[in-house]
Design an enzyme around this catalytic site. Structure first.
Site, PDB file in Angstrom:
ATOM      1  CD  GLU A 243      75.543  -2.691  12.595  1.00  0.00           C
ATOM      2  OE1 GLU A 243      76.202  -2.285  11.633  1.00  0.00           O
ATOM      3  OE2 GLU A 243      74.421  -3.215  12.478  1.00  0.00           O
TER       4      GLU A 243
ATOM      5  CD  GLU B 255      82.953   5.221  24.289  1.00  0.00           C
ATOM      6  OE1 GLU B 255      82.294   4.319  23.730  1.00  0.00           O
ATOM      7  OE2 GLU B 255      82.420   6.122  24.969  1.00  0.00           O
TER       8      GLU B 255
ATOM      9  CB  ALA C 298      85.785 -10.845  21.809  1.00  0.00           C
TER      10      ALA C 298
ATOM     11  N   GLY D  90      77.233 -13.305  13.754  1.00  0.00           N
ATOM     12  CA  GLY D  90      77.754 -13.447  15.113  1.00  0.00           C
ATOM     13  C   GLY D  90      79.224 -13.105  15.171  1.00  0.00           C
TER      14      GLY D  90
END
Lengths: 380, 260
Positions: free
Chosen positions: A361, A365, A129, A123
């Site tokens: 993952e 960008e 975020a 996690g």
């Protein structure tokens, strides 16, 4: 083609045979059921897939990272949900414990993760975020009286976190201003709340949940790696994960290419197979080139890792290129298959499953950012 | 038995997924990569299980191929066989079933024989279905065909032998040669460790003349392939309309096939 050994070829043949005999006949049913099929995990575990790249003295196969990528690609050609289950189970579940765990932590959790009897999750991402992982808000405070860490916060999009065989969720949390550490939270710990499974665009047979942590207490011994190394350590895990996701994307692109070629040779229109029209044939030809490039980038990066050489730049390039190729391949395959590609089946499924590859993952960008920085460009 | 050695005759064939072409002499071209004939994976699995059940011993392989290809044998070694002998010789090109049996029998002797020799009922490319019995004859051993279940008790071989109506219970002394039918056991997938280990397992390549078998190939063949004809396309199936008595027609159809 990147050099590989006869053993790599032999292993690929075994995984391919396994995937097509043991998994493929059940894929439609598993995807429709919309949850991780434990029978598939058991079969993959019995073949030793979760342990390939771990040392033999830990119960692993003693193989290299290239072999793991071969397995992820071959499983991914048959079903992306099971491919990500394998990739995340190894890369995000077992690998952090193997890389950063104490001997006690390894003894407690690693054997079951390597054997595939249990799954681990990581996690990192939070509702606020994601790519900005440094913006983690989940907090862990030390209860001096009990010596336990008390974790509060929430995590989002966590693969393998809510299966009946999930043993641990490793979470990152602030342990001080700007200081991120990680903790192993065993499944079933009071205060570890696994939210209901997401209703996802694709990857329907994989397990993904949000997680809420409410006064979740773990012993001090459950801190993974030294205090304050949580973020740095996770970035290392992500570099490996990028090659693995590249292999998964390659599996998707290869499968879409194969579907396109097969259909274009068989489907008749205007008095012959549609593959004789350059409008379609050239799209498929371009796709074949992109798949070959993805293959070379993926296994090139894997080889660098196996040789102990730096591979950060190559991993980012492989992940960026292969995942964008998977999207293109899914678009071409569904176009070549026409109406048949819009009906539930492999092409439609690869189309749904491809999008997340450009996101999970490390987004495209972020890969471009990593590559730009690697070139020494003064990007922010 | 506390220990048991089994030799499995395995054939390496062109991958059926990419079927090969026929050469000018009407034989299948075997110059590329060859894989383990799926029919033989059952014999390898049965041999591994019998050795396990005996509590000791090993499984060895013999094979014959005109080129030096060993990929198929490596697969069987990766499954768990201990060692292998390949008879490879350009002179073997064109060998008939009897020559093949003589060559394999010589290889079996070269390995020192075994308590049990296992072969598939027939290969997936040649389908002569005669080699196992010929090997038994050459070696002077008893032969039991179409084995669907094999148990060894006190040095005696007990076989359930598949027949059209069911199976016969056959016993015979060891050593013996048996042919096993497809599907009798579930062949294991080679493990990753098995594949890596297979690389270092002994795999000896010898020629037919090393084994003292001459003549072989076309020179030794008592047969020649005069011509090859395309198999007839499969006819369309029969559609039975159910008028309330449809089941009777289906039963009759199945009885005629002797499957019920």
């Amino acid at each position: 083609m990147i050099e590989r050994t006869e053993e790599h070829d032999a292993f690929r043949a075994v995984v391919r045979d396994f995937a097509r005999r043991e998994l493929l006949p059940h894929v439609d049913r598993w995807e429709a059921a919309g949850e991780l099929p434990l029978e598939a995990v058991t079969k993959m575990a019995d073949l030793g897939l979760f342990g390939i790249a771990f040392p033999e003295d830990l119960g692993g196969g003693g193989g290299d990272f290239t072999s793991l990528c071969i397995a992820i690609e071959e499983i991914g050609q048959v079903n992306q949900s099971l491919g990500i289950t394998l990739s995340a189970g190894v890369g995000l579940g077992a690998n952090p414990i193997h890389s950063f765990g104490t001997p006690d932590q390894q003894t407690e959790w690693l054997p079951d993760l390597i054997a595939g009897r249990r799954l681990g999750a990581f996690g990192l991402t939070e509702p606020d975020a994601g790519s900005d992982a440094g913006g983690t808000r989940t907090k862990a405070t030390l209860d001096e009286a009990s010596g336990e860490w008390v974790i509060n916060g929430s995590k989002a999009f966590i693969t393998n976190s809510g299966t009946p065989i999930t043993s641990i969720v490793t979470v990152t949390a602030l342990t001080g201003p700007g200081e991120i550490s990680s903790f192993v939270v065993p499944a079933g710990t009071p205060g570890l709340i696994i939210e209901p499974a997401y209703n996802k665009l694709g990857w329907h047979a994989s397990d993904t949940h949000g997680i809420t942590l409410v006064d979740c207490r773990v012993p001090a011994a459950n801190m993974l790696g030294a205090r304050g190394t949580g973020f740095r350590n996770f970035l290392k895990i992500l570099d490996d994960g990028r090659i693995a996701i590249s292999a998964l994307a390659l599996g998707s692109a290869q499968a879409c290419l194969d579907l396109s070629v097969e259909y274009a040779k068989e489907r008749q229109a205007f008095g012959g197979p549609i593959g004789r029209f350059q409008g379609l044939a050239f799209q498929i030809a371009d796709l074949a080139v992109a798949v070959q490039n993805s293959r070379n980038l993926t296994y090139g990066a894997a080889r660098l890792k196996d040789q102990g050489k730096p591979f950060k730049q190559e991993a980012a390039m492989a992940k960026l290129y292969s995942t964008e190729t998977a999207m293109t391949a899914a678009r071409v395959a569904t176009q070549v298959l026409g109406g048949s590609g819009f009906i539930e089946g492999p092409a439609a499924r690869f189309y749904r499953d491809a999008k997340i590859l450009e996101v999970g993952e490390g987004t495209s960008e972020i890969q471009r950012l990593v590559i730009s920085r690697g070139l020494g460009l003064p990007v922010g | 038995m506390e220990s048991m050695n089994v030799i499995v005759c395995v054939k390496q064939i062109p991958d059926p997924a990419t079927p090969g072409a026929l050469g000018a002499d009407n034989t299948l071209k075997r110059d590329g990569k060859l894989i383990l004939d799926e029919s033989d994976s059952y014999g390898v699995e049965m041999a591994l299980q019998l050795v396990d059940a005996a509590g000791g011993g090993e499984v060895s392989l013999v094979s014959m191929a005109p080129n030096g290809e060993v990929s198929g044998m490596r697969t069987a070694l990766a499954m768990g066989a201990a060692k292998g002998m390949l008879v490879s010789d350009p002179a073997l090109q064109g060998s008939d079933a009897l020559t093949t049996a003589k060559v394999l029998a010589a290889a079996i002797n070269k390995l020192g024989g075994a308590d049990l020799i296992i072969a598939a009922t027939e290969s997936s490319d040649g389908y002569t279905g005669t080699v196992p019995e010929q090997i038994a004859e050459v070696l002077g051993l008893p032969s039991v065909t179409f084995a669907k279940k094999v148990v060894i008790t006190g040095g005696t071989l007990n076989v359930n032998r598949q027949t059209e109506a069911g199976y016969d219970e056959v016993t015979c002394p060891l050593p013996a040669v048996i042919s096993v039918t497809a599907g009798v056991v579930e062949p294991r997938y080679p493990s990753f460790k098995g594949i890596m280990a297979a690389k270092n397992k002994p795999l000896e390549t010898v020629t037919a003349s090393d084994l003292g078998v001459t003549p072989v190939g076309w020179a030794g063949a008592g047969q020649s392939i005069v011509s090859v004809t395309q198999a007839e396309a499969r006819a369309a199936g029969e559609i039975i309309e159910d008028d309330g008595e449809g089941y009777a027609k289906i039963v009759a159809f199945l009885e005629n096939l002797k499957v019920i």
